[in-house]
Scaffold this active site. Structure first.
Site, short mmCIF file in Angstrom:
data_model
loop_
_atom_site.label_atom_id
_atom_site.label_comp_id
_atom_site.label_asym_id
_atom_site.label_seq_id
_atom_site.Cartn_x
_atom_site.Cartn_y
_atom_site.Cartn_z
CG HIS A 1 -2.07 0.93 1.10
ND1 HIS A 1 -1.98 2.27 1.32
CD2 HIS A 1 -3.34 0.68 0.72
CE1 HIS A 1 -3.16 2.83 1.09
NE2 HIS A 1 -4.00 1.89 0.72
CG ASP B 1 -8.34 -4.23 -2.93
OD1 ASP B 1 -7.52 -3.32 -3.07
OD2 ASP B 1 -9.56 -4.08 -3.06
C1 SDX Z 1 -6.13 0.16 -2.98
O1 SDX Z 1 -4.33 4.68 -2.09
C2 SDX Z 1 -5.27 4.06 -1.50
O2 SDX Z 1 -5.66 4.42 -0.40
C3 SDX Z 1 -5.85 2.84 -2.26
C4 SDX Z 1 -6.86 2.04 -1.49
C5 SDX Z 1 -8.12 2.82 -1.26
O3 SDX Z 1 -8.85 2.49 -0.31
O4 SDX Z 1 -8.46 3.69 -2.13
O5 SDX Z 1 -6.32 1.64 -0.23
C6 SDX Z 1 -7.27 0.80 -2.29
O6 SDX Z 1 -5.87 0.48 -4.13
C7 SDX Z 1 -5.29 -0.82 -2.22
C8 SDX Z 1 -4.06 -1.35 -3.06
C9 SDX Z 1 -4.58 -2.40 -4.02
N1 SDX Z 1 -3.54 -2.80 -4.97
C10 SDX Z 1 -2.90 -3.98 -4.85
O7 SDX Z 1 -3.09 -4.79 -3.94
C11 SDX Z 1 -1.94 -4.26 -6.01
C12 SDX Z 1 -0.65 -4.85 -5.45
N2 SDX Z 1 0.04 -3.82 -4.70
C13 SDX Z 1 1.02 -3.05 -5.40
O8 SDX Z 1 0.95 -2.93 -6.75
C14 SDX Z 1 1.53 -1.83 -4.64
O9 SDX Z 1 1.79 -2.25 -3.36
C15 SDX Z 1 0.68 -0.59 -4.62
C16 SDX Z 1 0.27 -0.17 -5.99
C17 SDX Z 1 -0.53 -0.81 -3.79
C18 SDX Z 1 1.52 0.52 -3.97
O10 SDX Z 1 2.59 0.73 -4.80
P1 SDX Z 1 3.69 1.87 -4.47
O11 SDX Z 1 3.37 2.58 -3.22
O12 SDX Z 1 3.88 2.69 -5.70
O13 SDX Z 1 4.95 1.04 -4.14
P2 SDX Z 1 6.00 0.54 -5.23
O14 SDX Z 1 5.32 0.03 -6.45
O15 SDX Z 1 7.03 1.62 -5.37
O16 SDX Z 1 6.63 -0.74 -4.48
C19 SDX Z 1 7.71 -0.60 -3.55
C20 SDX Z 1 8.46 -1.92 -3.65
C21 SDX Z 1 8.88 -2.29 -5.08
O17 SDX Z 1 10.01 -3.13 -4.99
P3 SDX Z 1 11.50 -2.46 -5.18
O18 SDX Z 1 11.45 -1.77 -6.55
O19 SDX Z 1 11.63 -1.47 -4.03
O20 SDX Z 1 12.43 -3.62 -5.12
O21 SDX Z 1 7.62 -3.00 -3.19
C22 SDX Z 1 7.39 -3.88 -4.30
C23 SDX Z 1 7.73 -3.13 -5.56
O22 SDX Z 1 8.12 -4.04 -6.60
N3 SDX Z 1 5.95 -4.25 -4.22
C24 SDX Z 1 5.47 -5.46 -4.47
C25 SDX Z 1 4.09 -5.38 -4.22
N4 SDX Z 1 3.78 -4.12 -3.86
C26 SDX Z 1 4.94 -3.43 -3.87
N5 SDX Z 1 6.07 -6.62 -4.87
C27 SDX Z 1 5.25 -7.69 -5.02
N6 SDX Z 1 3.92 -7.69 -4.79
C28 SDX Z 1 3.30 -6.55 -4.39
N7 SDX Z 1 1.99 -6.54 -4.17
#
Ligand code: SDX
Length: 429
Positions: free
Chosen positions: A307, A364
């Site tokens: 998140h 989710d």
């Molecule tokens: C919602 O914003 C809100 O409040 C949203 C929400 C709401 O109520 O409106 O809470 C609802 O959208 C919840 C999130 C739902 N999405 C997911 O579950 C999709 C999977 N999660 C990710 O894609 C990710 O965690 C996000 C999109 C939620 C957040 O992404 P960020 O903050 O941009 O973080 P990032 O992509 O920069 O990740 C940081 C690191 C990366 O690795 P490094 O490059 O540092 O090595 O963490 C890794 C990412 O690759 N990472 C994941 C991951 N989430 C982050 N790796 C594997 N699986 C994941 N789910």
């Protein structure tokens, strides 16, 4: 002492005021940055950038806190009804008995959509995603109401539009489902509650009477409450962005629905269930899925984890995990996907990759299993998120229009393209 930020640039010193919110969050105000220094800020994804002040929702990502208008999400999930929470978010206070009765009556009276819209559902391709239908019909509903974008934030018009949208979104969702399975539409019934009406429209038919299970009705109420708002998330920011041009509330909500559809945002609940089903049906192990999620060369991410704000367990996921166990216990049912989800969570919480990046279950992760227990099909899960989030979107649209400091959103950029170059005739290219 008034907090200030000092900035030295180009041999000059500048000062910018620091603002403090009611929960002691601090921001330095860069409204005058370009005028004073000629600089703009650059912040991909707005990780560090506040777009507005807001009094609607408070999220503390480090400590897993979520409050709507100061009320803890745990209290609201346990004690409130979804219409009560919708009123709280939009109007700022929990409704009195009289206000709630009036709101309920208005929701009942405004549940129908114009009959001319019904052919939309029949004409859509069977494979059309329900979120595409929802965004289209919400915009179309706006075409059947008096032209109000000239006076869209006049109180009486806003109130009527608000209650119409919150009521009709259920009807649109249920009619979308019925059309997809080729069954006749079931109309809303005056004596039913908000959640009971939705479940009845979804699952009853002349051939098989259906009385919503009170446990499922309570579960739906809780699910909608925990999805109702989440400050400046992607879809809410989209509603504010579109609304800032003085587009209608319908157009702004339609844009919010489209933003929510993405698998990184509201579409994650569908992606979670698809991942669990893939593990169950393909024979992939949970560990293999974990490795895939950690593989930098693989675009796959473990949906339902991570998140932008929560760097601890999402309090909504805690509420839903507890609710899920209550539902399965009382229903004496068991879904094998729950075992897979539990193993996924347990492994991820012990895995260095997830621990280092503070990736925890988000809202989710468990919601899809609960909706599946209700009979909601996988491709309707993000529609369920939209039904819950609608009051939050409306509340932010209203707050923006009520804020005298609001102006049309128009971010700056750093241009990295070609510098000036002479025209080249086609024959010389
Ligand atoms: C919602 O914003 C809100 O409040 C949203 C929400 C709401 O109520 O409106 O809470 C609802 O959208 C919840 C999130 C739902 N999405 C997911 O579950 C999709 C999977 N999660 C990710 O894609 C990710 O965690 C996000 C999109 C939620 C957040 O992404 P960020 O903050 O941009 O973080 P990032 O992509 O920069 O990740 C940081 C690191 C990366 O690795 P490094 O490059 O540092 O090595 O963490 C890794 C990412 O690759 N990472 C994941 C991951 N989430 C982050 N790796 C594997 N699986 C994941 N789910």
């Amino acid at each position: 002492m008034e907090d200030k930020v000092k900035l030295s640039f180009d041999g000059k010193d500048f000062e910018f005021p620091v603002l403090k919110g009611s929960e002691n969050e601090k921001a330095f105000d860069v409204s005058e940055l370009r005028k004073k220094t000629g600089l703009v800020t650059l912040d991909y994804g707005y990780l560090n950038t506040g777009s507005t002040k807001s009094a609607i929702t408070f999220v503390d990502g480090e400590n897993g806190i979520l409050r709507y208008r100061g009320y803890a999400i745990e209290d609201l999930a346990e004690k409130a009804t979804f219409p009560e929470v919708a009123w709280l978010l939009i109007y700022g206070e929990l409704p009195t008995e009289a206000q709630l009765m009036r709101f309920r009556t208005m929701l009942t009276e405004n549940a129908l959509i114009h009959e001319n819209l019904l052919h939309f559902f029949r004409e859509m391709p069977p494979s059309a995603h329900p979120m595409g239908i929802l965004s289209s019909i919400v915009n179309a509903v706006g075409l059947f109401t008096p032209r109000f974008y000239d006076d869209d934030n006049k109180a009486d018009v806003f109130d009527l539009t608000t209650v119409g949208l919150i009521s009709k979104i259920r009807t649109i969702a249920a009619f979308t489902y019925k059309a997809s399975i080729g069954e006749p539409f079931v109309y809303p019934e005056a004596e039913r509650s908000y959640c009971s009406n939705f479940l009845n429209m979804m699952f009853s038919s002349k051939a098989k009477p259906y009385n919503p299970d009170p446990i499922m009705e309570k579960a739906l109420n809780t699910l909608l409450i925990v999805h109702a708002d989440h400050e400046q998330n992607c879809s809410t920011s989209t509603v504010r962005m579109v609304g800032s041009s003085q587009a209608s509330l319908y157009a702004s909500i339609c844009a919010g629905i489209c933003a929510l559809w993405g698998p990184l945002h509201g579409g994650a609940n569908q992606a979670v269930l698809e991942t669990l089903l893939r593990i169950q049906q393909s024979g992939m192990t949970v560990q293999q899925v974990m490795e895939k999620a950690k593989d930098k060369n693989d675009p796959f991410r473990l949906s339902g984890f991570g998140h932008r704000v929560y760097k601890s367990y999402d309090p909504r996921a805690k509420v839903l995990k507890k609710l899920m166990h209550q539902v399965f216990e009382r229903e004496h049912e068991h879904d094998p996907l729950l075992d897979i989800a539990t193993e996924l969570e347990e492994r991820a919480l012990k895995d260095d990759y997830f621990i280092e990046r503070k990736l925890y279950p988000n809202v989710d992760f468990y919601s899809g299993i609960l909706y599946r227990a209700m009979g909601i099909p996988t491709n309707m899960l993000t529609v369920m998120f939209a039904i819950g989030r609608l009051p939050g979107w409306i509340a932010h649209w209203k707050e923006m229009h009520d804020d005298p400091c609001s102006k049309i959103n128009r971010p700056r950029q750093i241009y990295t393209g070609e510098v000036l170059r002479p025209w080249v005739d086609r024959k010389d290219r």
